[in-house]
Each structure stands twice: as structure tokens, then as C-alpha cells.
Write a protein that holds these residues in place. Structure first.
Motif, mmCIF file in Angstrom:
data_model
loop_
_atom_site.group_PDB
_atom_site.id
_atom_site.type_symbol
_atom_site.label_atom_id
_atom_site.label_comp_id
_atom_site.label_asym_id
_atom_site.label_seq_id
_atom_site.Cartn_x
_atom_site.Cartn_y
_atom_site.Cartn_z
ATOM 1 N N SER A 99 0.351 -6.207 -6.660
ATOM 2 C CA SER A 99 0.161 -6.730 -5.297
ATOM 3 C C SER A 99 1.480 -6.893 -4.541
ATOM 4 N N VAL A 113 2.322 -6.927 -1.515
ATOM 5 C CA VAL A 113 1.905 -6.979 -0.111
ATOM 6 C C VAL A 113 2.472 -8.179 0.639
ATOM 7 N N LEU A 161 4.868 -7.143 3.390
ATOM 8 C CA LEU A 161 4.194 -6.463 4.499
ATOM 9 C C LEU A 161 3.430 -7.465 5.369
ATOM 10 N N ARG A 162 2.772 -8.427 4.754
ATOM 11 C CA ARG A 162 2.050 -9.442 5.529
ATOM 12 C C ARG A 162 3.005 -10.304 6.346
ATOM 13 N N GLY A 220 2.699 -6.348 9.209
ATOM 14 C CA GLY A 220 2.312 -4.955 9.019
ATOM 15 C C GLY A 220 3.306 -3.932 9.548
ATOM 16 N N CYS A 261 9.315 -3.691 6.836
ATOM 17 C CA CYS A 261 8.947 -3.934 5.433
ATOM 18 C C CYS A 261 9.887 -3.194 4.487
ATOM 19 N N ASN A 293 7.234 1.942 -2.677
ATOM 20 C CA ASN A 293 6.645 1.475 -1.426
ATOM 21 C C ASN A 293 6.383 2.629 -0.463
ATOM 22 N N TYR A 301 3.202 4.280 -1.774
ATOM 23 C CA TYR A 301 1.997 3.562 -1.355
ATOM 24 C C TYR A 301 1.669 3.834 0.106
ATOM 25 N N VAL A 329 -2.353 0.259 6.161
ATOM 26 C CA VAL A 329 -1.882 -1.124 6.082
ATOM 27 C C VAL A 329 -3.020 -2.055 5.661
ATOM 28 N N LEU A 383 -3.673 -1.680 1.948
ATOM 29 C CA LEU A 383 -2.602 -2.301 1.174
ATOM 30 C C LEU A 383 -2.752 -3.816 1.124
ATOM 31 N N THR A 384 -2.955 -4.408 2.277
ATOM 32 C CA THR A 384 -2.982 -5.867 2.335
ATOM 33 C C THR A 384 -4.258 -6.476 1.763
ATOM 34 N N VAL A 390 -2.767 -2.773 -6.035
ATOM 35 C CA VAL A 390 -2.417 -1.635 -5.190
ATOM 36 C C VAL A 390 -2.296 -0.347 -5.991
#
Length: 495
Positions: free
Chosen positions: A49, A51, A54-55, A59, A64, A275, A278, A284, A287-288, A293
Motif C-alpha cells: 500500500s 498510497v 499520493l493521497r 493525487g 508524488c 512507483n 504502478y 490514481v 492506486l488509492t 497495489v
């Protein structure tokens, strides 16, 4: 100038004058050091995970990726500080020694118990292993029972504990094998994603065409970037693994800096590529919203071969926990030699030359948290701990340069780096308290107060429980261990 014995970290060798010292063996060379560092850094996070970053940046793909690289550079700077300390002090146990020298035994005592309290956070990693190993035996929509996951986690914990009790060499070979496996997994994700992007994957093209789209960028604040760095920094934790085993490295003056820098450089590069992999395949939102993932990625591009991704996650968690056990077992060992923990921890097995009591301590603490299951609240309470250690460690580089200018330093980190790290650490320790005060931090404050009380009673007043000497002798016979021939370190200091 005069030679000054550091009494707080000195231990007599009971008059032994054998040519062959009874001590920890030097089992780590350059490549095994690289493997241990990689194995301790790379756990399940990058596969399960990744993420949080990114969060935090709403996004924004471009920001990121920049944060991931930036976190790697911060880890590299901190690692360089550890390289100077490790190559000059050459003692096991992580920050136990340099914190004593720079700040005194009370701070070192607080560090030791804080580290022991949060180290069992690897109980989460063990349960990730159990979950991924057992999940293929359950049909879609069926959740594996928690008891089965915990049983598998405990079995792995027992195996790795046994391995680290009986053979450092076998543990090193284990770490090398699984570090190679981790890189194969990361290379598969990076290569597969980039190939899909080159073939015109729509999600990937959209992600990178809009990497710095105005929408997400305008929503990002300095606080968001700070929290993204906070998240990403945890994925690099483990880069100081070699510092914990400095006494067991061959030609430590050369191999400690070389192995640490090489391993961390490889991890930074692979994290960035993973990354990119992915983001070349998944949107996005995918991913989140994904809890794993790498598995989601595998279903997208590997088809019937997607089952290999859960196994890669299992291999990664095994190697990660093995590295954590190997490094953390040296903490109570070094602390006991300094008089900050019971004497039994300063002993090693008479046949296997392993700090067996330290390994077993890590085992019982981790076992407790596997059974209890609630580790997240503990980790949250000490979320600031790693940044505090980074700041204190970086400052200790400058303090020890001033206190012990004659100390042999085969490697010297540029002075601007520890200064910059101290500033960053102050920010990441203080700002979360001010921005989002939480009652959970009260637990940490209470813990440190109790720690200082324990220091006063155990170290200053030297109070011992009745029968502690007999208990030490009993455990020494039971574990077949004896005190090492260690005379402490001699440092030159201005009068």
C-alpha cells in the motif's frame, strides 16, 4: 590532550588475556552488508500500500514522484551521519553509544526503551505474511480467519528467531537470498509497467500527461507536502541496520559507508521505478483504493501468473523481519554492556556467538503484539520517534566532533548535512503536535516519565529485585551464554 576512559560504556574483561577474544564474529562483508540494509528497508509496504504519499498530495503524480525521491535523499543524508559514527565508534547497538557520549546515559536509556517498545511494530509485517500466504487457499470474497493468520505469523517468528539464535552466517545467507528476490519483484513491476506504458496503456498515458496538472497542484499546501514526506520517510526506515552491527563488519571503516550508500542508492532508484511502474498501469483511483497495489498490478498485466505477486510479498516480509531481528537484538546487548539493562543481555552464546538473550527479547515482545493485534495505536503514539532519533543522531555528529576531535574518523559527512537534518527533525517533531494535537501523545509523555523514573532507580540508585543475581546465573546456564571480552572504547578528550 589526555586519553579519557568512557566509564559509562566501559566493561572489564575479568582479567582474561587470551589471544583469541570471545566476542561477536565478523560475518559481514560488503555484499552481505548491502543485502542486510536492503532487506531491512524493503518490507511489505512498497508492494502492499504505497498510497499515503499520493493521497497527501491530492493525487498529483509529479509531486508524488518528487516526494519519493526527496525522501530517499533525506534517508541518504541521515545514513551518511550514521556512516561517520559507525566507522569511528565501531560498536554495536545503534545509537546507544553515541547518545551516551553526546547527551549522557539518561537520554540513551530513554532511547533504548522507546526503541524496544516500537520495534514489535513488525508484528504487522508478520501478519501481512500470514495473510498473503493463506489467502490463495480461500475463494474470492472469503476472508481468512484471523486465528490462522496469527498462527502462520507466529510460526514464521519462531523460525526466524531460531535462525538468529543459532547462526549469524545462515541468517546472512537468508538475507542475501531474499534481498535478491525483492529486487526481482521490484524489477518485474518497474519493467512491466514501463512496457505497458510504451505499448500505449491509457491509464499510464493519462497519468504522465497530467503529472503536474493544475487542479491537484493548486490544492497542495506546505502542510500536505510535509505529511507526504512524513509518510514516505517510513518506507526508507531500516537504512541504519549496519550501524547496529558495527562490531561484526569486516573492515568496518571501509565497508560500513560503502555498503550503506550502495544499498540506499539502489533502493531509492528502485522505489522511484516501482512507483513509475504502478502509475504506468493503474489509475490514481485504483492506486488509492487498493489495499494491495502489487496484487492489483499483477492482475492487470500478469494474467494467470498474477499469483506470483503474493509470494513476492511473502518473501519480502520474511527478509524484512529477519533483518529487523538481527539488528535489534544488538540493542539490549550494547545497552547491558553500558549498565543500562540487566547483565544477562551483555552475554553471547558460547558456541554460536549470537546475542541470544537479545534475540529472545525481540521474540517475546513481537509475539505479544501479534497476539494482541493492536499495534497501530502504539506506533501512532511514537510516530514522531524516528524523526526525533534522526535529529538527535545528526546533532551528535557535531557534538562528538567538538568533544572528541582526535577520534579517528575514516569518513566525515559534510557539516551542512547534519545541520539540515536537525532543522528538518525539529519541524517534523514539533509541527504535528501543534497542527493536530492528539490524546495519543499523552501515552508517549507518560511513557517517558516512567522511563526517567526507571533510569533513576536502576542506573542511579542501582536498585535490583531480590534474587536478580541468582536469576542471571540461572539464565546464563539455561541459555549457555557468557560475557564477551570487551574493554569498552578509549577516546581522547580535551581537559
Amino acid at each position: 590532550m589526555s586519553a579519557t576512559s568512557v566509564d559509562s560504556i566501559k566493561c572489564e574483561n575479568n582479567g582474561k588475556k587470551d589471544e583469541k577474544k570471545f566476542e561477536l564474529k565478523k560475518n559481514f562483508g560488503f555484499w552481505s552488508g548491502v543485502a542486510l540494509t536492503i532487506g531491512t528497508i524493503v518490507g511489505s509496504g512498497i508492494f502492499v500500500s504505497p498510497v499515503g504519499v499520493l493521497r497527501s498530495v491530492h493525487g498529483s503524480i509529479g509531486v508524488c514522484l518528487l516526494v519519493w525521491v526527496g525522501c530517499g535523499l533525506i534517508a541518504m543524508m541521515s545514513a551518511l551521519c550514521y556512516c561517520e559514527l559507525g566507522a569511528s565508534l565501531r560498536t554495536s547497538g545503534g545509537e546507544v553509544t553515541n547518545f551516551q557520549l553526546a547527551y549522557g546515559p539518561a537520554i540513551s536509556f530513554m532511547y533504548i526503551w522507546s526503541k524496544l517498545m516500537i520495534s514489535p511494530g513488525t508484528a504487522i509485517t508478520l501478519q501481512v505474511f500470514g495473510s498473503y500466504l493463506i489467502s490463495p487457499f480461500f475463494s474470492d470474497g472469503c476472508t481468512p480467519p484471523d486465528s490462522a493468520i496469527k498462527l502462520i505469523a507466529i510460526l514464521l517468528l519462531c523460525f526466524l528467531t531460531y535462525l538468529n539464535c543459532v547462526s549469524v552466517k545462515k541468517s546472512v545467507k537468508f538475507e542475501i537470498a531474499f534481498s535478491i528476490t525483492k529486487f526481482l519483484a521490484m524489477a518485474l513491476i518497474a519493467t512491466g509497467g514501463i512496457v505497458c506504458l510504451a505499448l500505449g496503456n491509457e491509464a499510464g498515458r493519462y497519468n504522465f500527461d497530467n503529472a503536474f496538472a493544475a487542479g491537484p497542484l493548486t490544492a497542495i499546501t506546505a502542510w500536505d507536502v510535509g505529511m507526504a514526506v512524513y509518510q514516505g520517510n517510513f518506507s526508507y526506515d531500516g537504512y541504519r541496520a549496519l550501524y547496529f552491527i558495527s562490531e561484526e563488519i569486516k573492515d568496518v571503516k571501509k565497508n560500513l559507508p560503502r555498503a550503506t550508500i550502495t544499498a540506499l542508492s539502489l533502493v531509492v532508484a528502485m522505489y522511484a521505478l516501482v512507483n513509475i511502474g504502478y502509475l504506468s498501469v493503474l489509475s490514481v483511483d485504483e492506486l488509492t483504493s487498493s489495499k494491495a497495489v502489487a496484487v492489483t498490478f499483477g492482475h492487470k498485466i500478469l494474467g494467470p501468473m498474477a499469483f506470483i505477486m503474493p509470494f513476492f510479498v511473502c518473501f519480502s516480509t520474511m527478509g524484512n523481519h529477519n533483518g529487523v531481528v538481527l539488528a535489534n537484538a544488538r540493542l539490549p546487548f550494547a545497552a547491558a554492556r553500558s549498565g543500562l539493562m540487566p547483565h544477562i543481555f551483555s552475554m553471547i552464546h558460547i558456541k554460536y556467538y549470537t546475542p541470544i538473550s537479545g534475540v529472545l527479547t525481540t521474540f517475546f515482545l513481537t509475539l505479544f503484539f501479534v497476539l494482541v493485534g493492536d499495534v497501530e495505536s502504539l506506533i501512532n503514539a511514537f510516530a514522531f520517534f524516528e524523526w526525533a532519533v534522526t535529529g538527535l543522531n545528526s546533532a551528535s555528529v557535531l557534538i562528538l566532533r567538538r568533544k572528541f576531535p582526535k577520534l579517528d574518523r575514516p569518513y566525515r559527512v559534510p557539516t551542512v548535512i547534519p545541520i539540515l537534518l536537525v532543522c528538518l527533525s525539529i519541524f517534523f517533531v514539533v509541527v504535528p503536535f501543534l497542527r493536530r494535537p492528539s490524546f495519543v501523545f499523552v501515552y508517549a509523555v507518560i511513557f517517558y516519565i516512567l522511563t526517567l523514573i526507571g533510569y533513576y532507580l536502576y542506573v542511579v540508585k542501582k536498585l535490583r529485585l531480590p534474587g536478580s543475581r541468582r536469576a542471571t546465573i540461572f539464565l546464563q546456564k539455561l541459555l549457555q551464554c557468557a560475557e564477551t571480552d570487551w574493554n569498552g572504547i578509549e577516546l581522547e578528550k580535551d581537559n
